[in-house]
Design a protein around this motif. Sequence first.
Motif, PDB file in Angstrom:
ATOM      1  N   ALA A   1       0.917  -1.339  -0.027  1.00  0.00           N
ATOM      2  CA  ALA A   1       0.137  -0.042   0.053  1.00  0.00           C
ATOM      3  C   ALA A   1       0.682   1.324   0.013  1.00  0.00           C
ATOM      4  CB  ALA A   1      -0.781  -0.158   1.032  1.00  0.00           C
ATOM      5  N   GLN A   2       1.880   1.114   0.685  1.00  0.00           N
ATOM      6  CA  GLN A   2       2.799   2.424   0.975  1.00  0.00           C
ATOM      7  C   GLN A   2       3.621   2.554  -0.410  1.00  0.00           C
ATOM      8  OE1 GLN A   2       3.142   4.583   3.562  1.00  0.00           O
ATOM      9  NE2 GLN A   2       4.427   5.814   2.113  1.00  0.00           N
TER      10      GLN A   2
ATOM     11  N   SER B   1     -11.444   2.795  10.164  1.00  0.00           N
ATOM     12  CA  SER B   1     -10.673   1.696   9.656  1.00  0.00           C
ATOM     13  C   SER B   1      -9.391   1.528   9.710  1.00  0.00           C
ATOM     14  CB  SER B   1     -11.254   1.678   8.149  1.00  0.00           C
ATOM     15  OG  SER B   1     -10.718   2.811   7.539  1.00  0.00           O
ATOM     16  N   GLY B   2      -8.836   0.752   9.490  1.00  0.00           N
ATOM     17  CA  GLY B   2      -7.350   0.592   9.124  1.00  0.00           C
ATOM     18  C   GLY B   2      -6.766   1.452   8.299  1.00  0.00           C
ATOM     19  N   ALA B   3      -7.516   1.516   7.242  1.00  0.00           N
ATOM     20  CA  ALA B   3      -7.235   2.553   6.096  1.00  0.00           C
ATOM     21  C   ALA B   3      -6.880   3.963   6.621  1.00  0.00           C
ATOM     22  CB  ALA B   3      -7.864   2.572   4.889  1.00  0.00           C
ATOM     23  N   GLU B   4      -7.837   4.493   7.673  1.00  0.00           N
ATOM     24  CA  GLU B   4      -7.673   5.799   8.120  1.00  0.00           C
ATOM     25  C   GLU B   4      -6.479   5.661   8.843  1.00  0.00           C
ATOM     26  OE1 GLU B   4     -10.013   8.817  11.155  1.00  0.00           O
ATOM     27  OE2 GLU B   4     -10.715   6.757  10.863  1.00  0.00           O
TER      28      GLU B   4
ATOM     29  N   GLU C   1       3.364   5.992  -3.097  1.00  0.00           N
ATOM     30  CA  GLU C   1       4.336   6.441  -3.330  1.00  0.00           C
ATOM     31  C   GLU C   1       4.602   6.726  -4.983  1.00  0.00           C
ATOM     32  OE1 GLU C   1       7.670   4.685  -1.703  1.00  0.00           O
ATOM     33  OE2 GLU C   1       7.026   5.161   0.506  1.00  0.00           O
ATOM     34  N   GLN C   2       4.013   5.597  -5.672  1.00  0.00           N
ATOM     35  CA  GLN C   2       4.018   5.603  -7.081  1.00  0.00           C
ATOM     36  C   GLN C   2       2.761   6.459  -7.636  1.00  0.00           C
ATOM     37  OE1 GLN C   2       5.731   3.644  -9.405  1.00  0.00           O
ATOM     38  NE2 GLN C   2       7.213   3.381  -7.973  1.00  0.00           N
TER      39      GLN C   2
ATOM     40  N   ALA D   1       1.042   8.057   6.956  1.00  0.00           N
ATOM     41  CA  ALA D   1       1.467   8.205   5.645  1.00  0.00           C
ATOM     42  C   ALA D   1       1.833   9.905   5.299  1.00  0.00           C
ATOM     43  CB  ALA D   1       0.722   7.572   4.558  1.00  0.00           C
ATOM     44  N   GLY D   2       1.076  10.611   6.279  1.00  0.00           N
ATOM     45  CA  GLY D   2       1.388  11.948   5.998  1.00  0.00           C
ATOM     46  C   GLY D   2       0.165  12.815   5.504  1.00  0.00           C
TER      47      GLY D   2
END
Length: 173
Positions: A108-109, A135-138, A113-114, A144-145
């Motif tokens: 995911a990271q 959620s974990g996505a939050e 970045e891509q 991730a900034g």
Amino acid sequence: MSFTYSPLPSHAILTRLDELTDVLIDCVEGGASVSFMLPLSREQAAGFWQQVALDVAASSRTLLVCEDAQGRIVGTVQLVTGQPDNQPHRADVSKLLVHRRARRQGIAQALMEQLEEAARTAGKTLLVLDTATGSGAETFYRQAGWQHCGDIPGYALMPDGKPCGTTIFYKTL
């Protein structure tokens, strides 16, 4: 395990519908709030990817994928660049998906970045996304900034039908 990341052109989306469909269905079955309800049929998931292929062909969307060492797609993210005339500097991030068998490996990271690099190349300076509140996505986006700018309660339904809020984030490039 090694992974490769690349944009997928519209014709390749159509030839790899089965792999893309597998990733989407796996994420929805795993509880991801990505616009679909359970049960998600293969036909409905494939139809979604066919629309993505049309948008990619129209240059209004970019699909980035992650492939595992066997060349199978295990993750995706989309950059939606087709914006109104007064927002040429902005793009939306959509459908960050990682198959459950490939999670916790930095995919995911790396996809994000891509995506940011693709956005810069396209002249975008502001990215916006939303995700299910709590959620974990939050948590991932915060770490991730990405900048939190608000929550909307009861915005959508989780795949199992339970209501959930959405959290809106932005990132300046």
